[in-house]
Design a protein around this motif. Structure first.
Motif, PDB file in Angstrom:
ATOM      1  N   GLU A  11       0.834  -1.037   0.054  1.00 54.88           N
ATOM      2  CA  GLU A  11       0.085  -0.012   0.016  1.00 54.88           C
ATOM      3  C   GLU A  11       0.741   1.137  -0.001  1.00 54.88           C
ATOM      4  N   THR A  12       1.827   1.357   0.748  1.00 55.76           N
ATOM      5  CA  THR A  12       2.783   2.445   0.763  1.00 55.76           C
ATOM      6  C   THR A  12       3.393   2.552  -0.415  1.00 55.76           C
ATOM      7  N   TRP A  13       3.840   1.522  -1.030  1.00 59.18           N
ATOM      8  CA  TRP A  13       4.479   1.507  -2.365  1.00 59.18           C
ATOM      9  C   TRP A  13       3.858   2.084  -3.367  1.00 59.18           C
ATOM     10  N   MET A  14       2.366   1.514  -3.495  1.00 58.05           N
ATOM     11  CA  MET A  14       1.476   2.102  -4.603  1.00 58.05           C
ATOM     12  C   MET A  14       1.154   3.640  -4.384  1.00 58.05           C
ATOM     13  N   VAL A  15       1.184   4.149  -3.059  1.00 55.64           N
ATOM     14  CA  VAL A  15       1.078   5.700  -3.165  1.00 55.64           C
ATOM     15  C   VAL A  15       2.153   6.308  -3.454  1.00 55.64           C
ATOM     16  N   LYS A  16       3.401   5.806  -3.079  1.00 56.43           N
ATOM     17  CA  LYS A  16       4.679   6.535  -3.740  1.00 56.43           C
ATOM     18  C   LYS A  16       4.874   6.443  -5.174  1.00 56.43           C
ATOM     19  N   GLN A  17       4.661   5.288  -5.720  1.00 57.54           N
ATOM     20  CA  GLN A  17       5.011   4.950  -7.128  1.00 57.54           C
ATOM     21  C   GLN A  17       3.822   5.256  -8.171  1.00 57.54           C
ATOM     22  N   VAL A  56      -3.755  -0.772 -19.431  1.00 59.41           N
ATOM     23  CA  VAL A  56      -2.475  -0.163 -19.259  1.00 59.41           C
ATOM     24  C   VAL A  56      -2.175   0.120 -18.134  1.00 59.41           C
ATOM     25  N   THR A  57      -2.907   0.952 -17.326  1.00 58.09           N
ATOM     26  CA  THR A  57      -2.490   1.252 -16.011  1.00 58.09           C
ATOM     27  C   THR A  57      -2.378   0.182 -15.247  1.00 58.09           C
ATOM     28  N   ALA A  58      -3.393  -0.875 -15.147  1.00 56.74           N
ATOM     29  CA  ALA A  58      -2.968  -2.196 -14.565  1.00 56.74           C
ATOM     30  C   ALA A  58      -1.888  -2.757 -14.704  1.00 56.74           C
ATOM     31  N   GLN A  59      -1.572  -3.029 -16.017  1.00 56.43           N
ATOM     32  CA  GLN A  59      -0.259  -3.690 -16.671  1.00 56.43           C
ATOM     33  C   GLN A  59       0.841  -2.911 -16.049  1.00 56.43           C
ATOM     34  N   ASN A  60       0.996  -1.823 -16.201  1.00 58.44           N
ATOM     35  CA  ASN A  60       1.893  -0.855 -15.804  1.00 58.44           C
ATOM     36  C   ASN A  60       2.258  -1.005 -14.401  1.00 58.44           C
ATOM     37  N   ILE A  61       1.202  -0.950 -13.309  1.00 60.46           N
ATOM     38  CA  ILE A  61       1.281  -1.344 -11.829  1.00 60.46           C
ATOM     39  C   ILE A  61       2.013  -2.746 -11.753  1.00 60.46           C
TER      40      ILE A  61
END
Length: 71
Positions: A11-17, A56-61
């Protein structure tokens, strides 16, 4: 590592990245985290103006998490 520890780290990674998700009114939430196989399930929600979060967003994540997340 516990399930909650991995969940919190992702979750922390998602917010930062991926701040673009929040900037466009979207949300992200870690639904499941299993440290043994290193598997997480992330739910994406919300929309950009006029469209949903594209595949594309999901694949990039997925790609960025695989390449850049320290286990």
């Amino acid at each position: 590592m516990t399930d909650e520890s991995l969940k919190s780290r992702v979750e922390t990674w998602m917010v930062k990245q991926m701040p673009i998700i929040q900037m466009h009114g979207g949300t992200s939430m870690v639904r499941e985290a299993n440290p043994e196989p290193g598997q997480v399930v992330v739910e994406l929600g919300g929309t950009c103006p006029g469209r949903g979060i594209p595949n594309v967003t999901a694949q990039n994540i997925k790609r960025n998490m695989y390449m850049g997340f320290d286990a």
